[in-house]
Design an enzyme around this catalytic site. Structure first.
Site, short mmCIF file in Angstrom:
data_model
loop_
_atom_site.label_atom_id
_atom_site.label_comp_id
_atom_site.label_asym_id
_atom_site.label_seq_id
_atom_site.Cartn_x
_atom_site.Cartn_y
_atom_site.Cartn_z
N ASP A 1 -0.25 3.49 2.40
CA ASP A 1 -1.37 3.57 1.45
C ASP A 1 -1.39 2.29 0.64
O ASP A 1 -0.41 1.94 -0.01
CB ASP A 1 -1.22 4.78 0.52
CG ASP A 1 -1.79 6.04 1.14
OD1 ASP A 1 -2.82 5.93 1.82
OD2 ASP A 1 -1.21 7.12 0.93
N THR A 2 -2.55 1.64 0.65
CA THR A 2 -2.68 0.28 0.14
C THR A 2 -4.12 0.09 -0.31
O THR A 2 -4.99 0.90 0.01
CB THR A 2 -2.32 -0.72 1.27
OG1 THR A 2 -0.95 -0.57 1.62
CG2 THR A 2 -2.57 -2.16 0.91
#
Length: 523
Positions: A335-336
């Site tokens: 998750d970015t």
């Protein structure tokens, strides 16, 4: 049909996966701030409104382009704590690193060190740049569907940690979409940074509070770890690609994978006289990833071979066969968040920041309002592996950001969240940009494919967002399971800004995320 219009401006465009962040960045440009001012403000807002994906406890990489001066690579990824060794975890009876909890918080937060480098190019004062983020933390922002869902999903792993639960739950549950969400502790930390300066995070009062807030948590972070951390500033990787110059973030970033793959595509064209189709691009990608898995790591410990970026080496991949695994890589778990900014003079920022998995380790220094990343859990406890855990070492990093020039003129900044599949999204964007520079939104709306797996696995499947692609890939690529689905975050949240010949900037934002491309208006 486009999911939304392209955003055009003769001044500047900010595109991110948060409406708040894009709006704040555009307002900074309208205040006569430069793209670097806008980038710092945008990044700070993302650390508030998307702190499931990134935050003060996470990492960053960026390419900064100053017209007339060139492009610099900023590596704001953290190194392993000085006390984080393989022996420490083997003495606990571990054969692998956990993905959550105190033993997954192994690397120094690097985001703020990246801000320190960006701030050197800013024209506005720090308080003005961080004020929008402070206000959104203090006064609250309306929770999006994706943010609410992320809290609910992450709670399965992280609700056991009281500080996390107290911060992200409202009334004992995840806040519903549309709920006004306030983060008073995070606001307090941002205010301290505004008053004391960015270096306070590593060497001042904020650093003291971080270490104190982790007492008794089991996290190995020390005062010296924070004090010794610095972002690395250097040259990006680059290659010529059909008359354009492609730039990517340097190792420990996996950006070198994109350079190798792009070279292989051009060499395929040189040998065959035609562009490879989707299946041929995927095959070249599988071969490029096999080299990625072996070669990319912290260059201080495992230098990237000189030949890796050469056209000659890329040519050897054209006929290479990659053996898939029956049970290899699965769903990507990174998750970015990524954003891009450009003005009408060719100044631009291409930046990506991350906690690794959603809300990182879940461990929060008490009273500080942010989670520590779990990026260090990508290390292995296998001493013989090039990405083995060692004190003060950076892990192989999935984050990468890109820029494109032609004849020395800025053309585009682009990138995406997506963990290990980020180079795959870069390549799909890059090949389309050559034909659709003025229409980034249609590129972002296009169906994608991906073969998710980590450097410790072998690929076993391909997923795609088109049944036509599924049929084609299933027929042409043997040994990999292929399935299709609708638009999904599994294929990343990408953003693009481009500068057109007339001095007009155009931007697009990924429909898979919460963001928009926001134009800066003329005064």
């Amino acid at each position: 049909m486009r999911t939304r219009p392209n955003s055009f401006s003769n001044r500047g465009v900010v595109t991110s996966s948060s409406q708040y962040a894009s709006a704040v960045g555009a307002r900074i440009l309208e205040k006569r701030g430069n793209v670097f001012d806008a980038a710092l403000a945008t990044s700070a807002v993302l650390a508030v409104t998307q702190n499931n994906l990134c935050g003060l406890g996470g990492d960053m990489f960026a390419l900064l382009r100053t017209e007339g001066e060139g492009i610099v690579n900023i590596n704001g990824s953290g190194r392993a704590f000085s006390k984080a060794s393989i022996d420490v975890f083997k003495e606990k009876g571990m054969s692998s690193l956990p993905s959550r909890g105190p033993d997954s918080a192994l690397t120094v937060p690097g985001l703020v060190s990246g801000w320190m480098e960006i701030y050197k190019k800013c024209t506005l004062n720090l308080s003005e740049l961080l004020l929008p983020a402070f206000n959104l933390a203090s006064e609250g922002f309306a929770v999006t569907h994706n943010y609410s869902e992320s809290i609910e999903i992450s709670a399965k792993y992280l609700a056991q940690y009281q500080e996390w639960r107290n911060t992200f739950y409202i009334g004992g549950r995840a806040p519903s979409p549309g709920t006004l969400f306030k983060q008073k502790a995070l606001a307090k930390t941002l205010k301290l940074i505004m008053d004391d300066g960015l270096d306070s995070f590593y060497t001042g009062y904020v650093a003291d509070m971080i270490v104190k807030g982790l007492e008794g948590s089991g996290v190995l972070l020390s005062q010296e770890d924070l004090k010794n951390h610095k972002a690395t500033v250097g040259e990006p990787l680059s290659t010529d690609f059909f008359g354009h110059k492609l730039y990517e973030t340097a190792p420990n970033s996996q950006g070198a994978t994109v350079i190798l793959w792009a070279n292989a595509i051009e060499e395929f064209y040189n040998e065959s006289g035609r562009m490879p189709n989707d299946c041929e691009i995927i095959k070249l990608g599988l071969a490029s990833y096999e080299e990625r898995d072996r070669r990319i790591a912290d260059p201080q410990y495992h230098k990237l071979p000189d030949y890796f970026l050469s056209k000659d080496f890329a040519r050897t991949l054209i006929q290479k066969e990659v053996s898939p695994a029956a049970n290899g890589g699965g769903k990507d778990i990174g998750d970015t968040t990524y954003f891009a900014i450009s003005d009408n003079e060719g100044n631009s920022v291409s930046m990506i920041q991350s906690n690794y998995m959603g809300f990182g380790s879940g461990i929060m220094p008490i009273g500080m309002g942010f989670v520590l990343q779990n990026r260090g859990s990508y290390f292995t406890l296998d001493e013989k592996h090039h990405n083995s855990l060692e004190p003060n070492k950076r892990t192989f990093h999935t984050l990468c950001a890109a820029m494109l020039e032609k004849d020395g003129r800025f053309e585009a900044s682009f990138g995406s969240m997506g963990g290990d599949i980020q180079p795959q999204i870069h390549i799909q964007i890059l090949t389309k940009l050559l034909e659709k520079l003025s229409d980034p939104q249609s590129i972002l709306d296009s169906p994608r494919w991906a073969f998710p797996y980590t450097i410790y696995e072998k690929p076993s499947k391909i997923i795609c967002e088109s049944q036509d692609l599924e049929k084609l890939i299933s027929h042409e690529i043997r040994g990999l399971q292929c399935s299709s689905q609708s638009l999904s975050s599994e294929f990343g949240h990408a953003q693009i800004v481009a500068l057109l010949e007339e001095g007009v900037i155009v931007g697009g934002a990924d429909p898979r995320g919460d963001g928009i491309a926001e134009p800066a208006l003329p005064n």
